[in-house]
Scaffold this motif. Sequence first.
Motif, PDB file in Angstrom:
ATOM      1  N   ARG A   1      -3.043   1.828  -2.692  1.00 60.13           N
ATOM      2  CA  ARG A   1      -3.395   2.399  -4.003  1.00 60.13           C
ATOM      3  C   ARG A   1      -2.177   2.642  -4.894  1.00 60.13           C
ATOM      4  O   ARG A   1      -2.286   2.581  -6.124  1.00 60.13           O
ATOM      5  CB  ARG A   1      -4.166   3.707  -3.820  1.00 60.13           C
ATOM      6  CG  ARG A   1      -3.429   4.757  -3.040  1.00 60.13           C
ATOM      7  CD  ARG A   1      -4.325   5.977  -2.777  1.00 60.13           C
ATOM      8  NE  ARG A   1      -4.652   6.670  -3.995  1.00 60.13           N
ATOM      9  CZ  ARG A   1      -3.935   7.671  -4.502  1.00 60.13           C
ATOM     10  NH1 ARG A   1      -2.816   8.083  -3.874  1.00 60.13           N
ATOM     11  NH2 ARG A   1      -4.290   8.270  -5.612  1.00 60.13           N
ATOM     12  N   ARG A   2      -1.010   2.923  -4.327  1.00 62.19           N
ATOM     13  CA  ARG A   2       0.204   3.113  -5.141  1.00 62.19           C
ATOM     14  C   ARG A   2       1.019   1.833  -5.259  1.00 62.19           C
ATOM     15  O   ARG A   2       1.519   1.499  -6.323  1.00 62.19           O
ATOM     16  CB  ARG A   2       1.080   4.206  -4.537  1.00 62.19           C
ATOM     17  CG  ARG A   2       0.485   5.597  -4.552  1.00 62.19           C
ATOM     18  CD  ARG A   2       1.407   6.578  -3.856  1.00 62.19           C
ATOM     19  NE  ARG A   2       0.732   7.818  -3.533  1.00 62.19           N
ATOM     20  CZ  ARG A   2       0.714   8.893  -4.319  1.00 62.19           C
ATOM     21  NH1 ARG A   2       1.367   8.868  -5.454  1.00 62.19           N
ATOM     22  NH2 ARG A   2       0.068   9.981  -3.956  1.00 62.19           N
TER      23      ARG A   2
ATOM     24  N   ILE B   1       2.305   9.203   3.068  1.00 64.71           N
ATOM     25  CA  ILE B   1       1.430   9.918   4.000  1.00 64.71           C
ATOM     26  C   ILE B   1       0.037  10.089   3.395  1.00 64.71           C
ATOM     27  O   ILE B   1      -0.992   9.894   4.067  1.00 64.71           O
ATOM     28  CB  ILE B   1       2.038  11.285   4.361  1.00 64.71           C
ATOM     29  CG1 ILE B   1       3.339  11.086   5.152  1.00 64.71           C
ATOM     30  CG2 ILE B   1       1.064  12.122   5.162  1.00 64.71           C
ATOM     31  CD1 ILE B   1       4.066  12.367   5.469  1.00 64.71           C
ATOM     32  N   ALA B   2      -0.020  10.440   2.099  1.00 66.11           N
ATOM     33  CA  ALA B   2      -1.318  10.614   1.442  1.00 66.11           C
ATOM     34  C   ALA B   2      -2.085   9.299   1.392  1.00 66.11           C
ATOM     35  O   ALA B   2      -3.299   9.261   1.660  1.00 66.11           O
ATOM     36  CB  ALA B   2      -1.118  11.167   0.038  1.00 66.11           C
ATOM     37  N   ASP B   3      -1.397   8.200   1.062  1.00 65.01           N
ATOM     38  CA  ASP B   3      -2.067   6.903   1.006  1.00 65.01           C
ATOM     39  C   ASP B   3      -2.561   6.482   2.378  1.00 65.01           C
ATOM     40  O   ASP B   3      -3.667   5.934   2.518  1.00 65.01           O
ATOM     41  CB  ASP B   3      -1.106   5.845   0.454  1.00 65.01           C
ATOM     42  CG  ASP B   3      -0.770   6.092  -1.008  1.00 65.01           C
ATOM     43  OD1 ASP B   3      -1.439   6.929  -1.634  1.00 65.01           O
ATOM     44  OD2 ASP B   3       0.178   5.464  -1.508  1.00 65.01           O
TER      45      ASP B   3
ATOM     46  N   GLY C   1      -3.381   8.484   4.790  1.00 60.06           N
ATOM     47  CA  GLY C   1      -4.534   9.325   5.119  1.00 60.06           C
ATOM     48  C   GLY C   1      -5.798   8.862   4.422  1.00 60.06           C
ATOM     49  O   GLY C   1      -6.883   8.819   5.038  1.00 60.06           O
ATOM     50  N   LEU C   2      -5.682   8.490   3.138  1.00 61.20           N
ATOM     51  CA  LEU C   2      -6.852   7.996   2.421  1.00 61.20           C
ATOM     52  C   LEU C   2      -7.343   6.678   2.994  1.00 61.20           C
ATOM     53  O   LEU C   2      -8.559   6.442   3.090  1.00 61.20           O
ATOM     54  CB  LEU C   2      -6.516   7.828   0.937  1.00 61.20           C
ATOM     55  CG  LEU C   2      -6.350   9.117   0.134  1.00 61.20           C
ATOM     56  CD1 LEU C   2      -5.841   8.813  -1.270  1.00 61.20           C
ATOM     57  CD2 LEU C   2      -7.678   9.875   0.055  1.00 61.20           C
TER      58      LEU C   2
ATOM     59  N   VAL D   1     -12.150   6.956  -5.457  1.00 59.51           N
ATOM     60  CA  VAL D   1     -10.696   7.005  -5.231  1.00 59.51           C
ATOM     61  C   VAL D   1     -10.042   5.742  -5.762  1.00 59.51           C
ATOM     62  O   VAL D   1      -8.969   5.781  -6.388  1.00 59.51           O
ATOM     63  CB  VAL D   1     -10.389   7.200  -3.738  1.00 59.51           C
ATOM     64  CG1 VAL D   1      -8.897   7.026  -3.472  1.00 59.51           C
ATOM     65  CG2 VAL D   1     -10.843   8.575  -3.274  1.00 59.51           C
TER      66      VAL D   1
ATOM     67  N   PRO E   1       5.685  12.088   0.984  1.00 63.91           N
ATOM     68  CA  PRO E   1       4.336  12.601   0.736  1.00 63.91           C
ATOM     69  C   PRO E   1       3.384  11.542   0.204  1.00 63.91           C
ATOM     70  O   PRO E   1       2.208  11.525   0.573  1.00 63.91           O
ATOM     71  CB  PRO E   1       4.567  13.709  -0.291  1.00 63.91           C
ATOM     72  CG  PRO E   1       6.004  14.094  -0.134  1.00 63.91           C
ATOM     73  CD  PRO E   1       6.714  12.845   0.264  1.00 63.91           C
ATOM     74  N   GLY E   2       3.878  10.650  -0.691  1.00 63.55           N
ATOM     75  CA  GLY E   2       3.001   9.627  -1.235  1.00 63.55           C
ATOM     76  C   GLY E   2       2.509   8.669  -0.181  1.00 63.55           C
ATOM     77  O   GLY E   2       1.317   8.320  -0.133  1.00 63.55           O
TER      78      GLY E   2
ATOM     79  N   SER F   1      -7.271   5.490  -8.714  1.00 64.37           N
ATOM     80  CA  SER F   1      -5.970   4.934  -8.349  1.00 64.37           C
ATOM     81  C   SER F   1      -5.597   3.747  -9.217  1.00 64.37           C
ATOM     82  O   SER F   1      -4.428   3.565  -9.576  1.00 64.37           O
ATOM     83  CB  SER F   1      -5.965   4.521  -6.869  1.00 64.37           C
ATOM     84  OG  SER F   1      -6.261   5.621  -6.039  1.00 64.37           O
TER      85      SER F   1
END
Length: 412
Positions: free
Chosen positions: A78-79, A28-30, A32-33, A115, A25-26, A119
């Motif tokens: 971002r992560r 995929i979210a990154d 997408g952003l 964002v 999920p992390g 982050s």
Amino acid sequence: MMRRAWPGDTFGGMRAVGRLASGDPGVIADAGLGIAGAGLIAVAAWGSPRLIGSTAIAGPSWLLALLPLLVGASLVLRRRSPLLMWLAIWAGLELLSLFAVISVRGLAFMFVLFVAAYSLGAHASLRGAVAGLVLTAPVVAVISHRGELGLAFSQGHGGKSAVLLSSIQLLAFWLAGVFVHARRQAAWQAARSAALQRQAEQATAVERARIAREMHDIVAHHLSVIVLQAAGARASGKPAEATLEKIENSARQALAETRRLLGVLRDPDEQTGLAPQPGIGDLDALAASVQAAGLPVNLVIDGDLAALPATIDVSVYRIVQEALTNVLKHAGPARADVTIGCGRVAVTIEVTDDGTGEPGHLAPADGHGLAGMRERAAVFGGELAAGPRPGGGYAVRARLPLGDGLPARVLS
């Protein structure tokens, strides 16, 4: 040591693709952003700015091509690399300020900057998050002062008011990220402490079971001797045959009950036997084996060993064995000194080393050696202290009182 995969790192990229394919999920979210940020900046640079409330960007083609990747797509990091993401975005905005005629305002830039600020606070260390703000503060001040940075509530302002309004908004999102990061760290620390506590309790239970098994072997050995002596006395035809028969029967029954009660504590693959466990007399062989493994050991034993109870004899050996094992594993190049003092009221144990390896190398997370040794000392009403030495190295010191038997909780 973990190897951080920076952008362009082939192996890191393969791992990221694998995590993306597995549905992390992390990731995929990154992704997408990053795609959303790049798309919005691309529309601002190449499309119709009115779609996203931006003003037209007039600048060289190379800058317009680089801008969506440098400012928008950086959100993918971002992560994994929040500080690098933050610096890349502001580097792109600085290039935009230098080579293009543009007011950095509208949905695209607000989305990316808000964002990114969140982050940076949420995923960087506190030191890295503060460093990111400090490094980019001059750029924010210059762009805002020119009136080129138009975030929400700051559009139409210039000079000091624009700098203040823009800084407050970015700082608010940054502080929200820092708060989330602190909450996440606190939850992780609590979970880690609980896990370490469970591991320590498990280590204590394992050590108690081991002590009980050793007691079983010792008691069984002595009861076997009683049985043999009583049976021999009966066979010799000496007087008091009825008394000897009772001794023999009682001893056989006690032996059977001891095996039945404590035998369940043994591991299925552990060999059973009636031979006594190793004791202080076997420390010479232990020191020789440890020295053969690369750790010089100086062993000094002072006092009368013959008067020691068998259970204390075993525990002294086990404490020294565990301490030397941990020195061998974690202290690095070192030598160890072992001193055993057998007095009339207590046995003292001291194991020291001059190693330069991991500090606190007997912590529960590194094999539960300290928890096990403390439990051994506790069952005799004794005490054990362990910690770094002032001049370097580590020291383990224990005192086992010579009492009349063991506390009942050993068998609980």
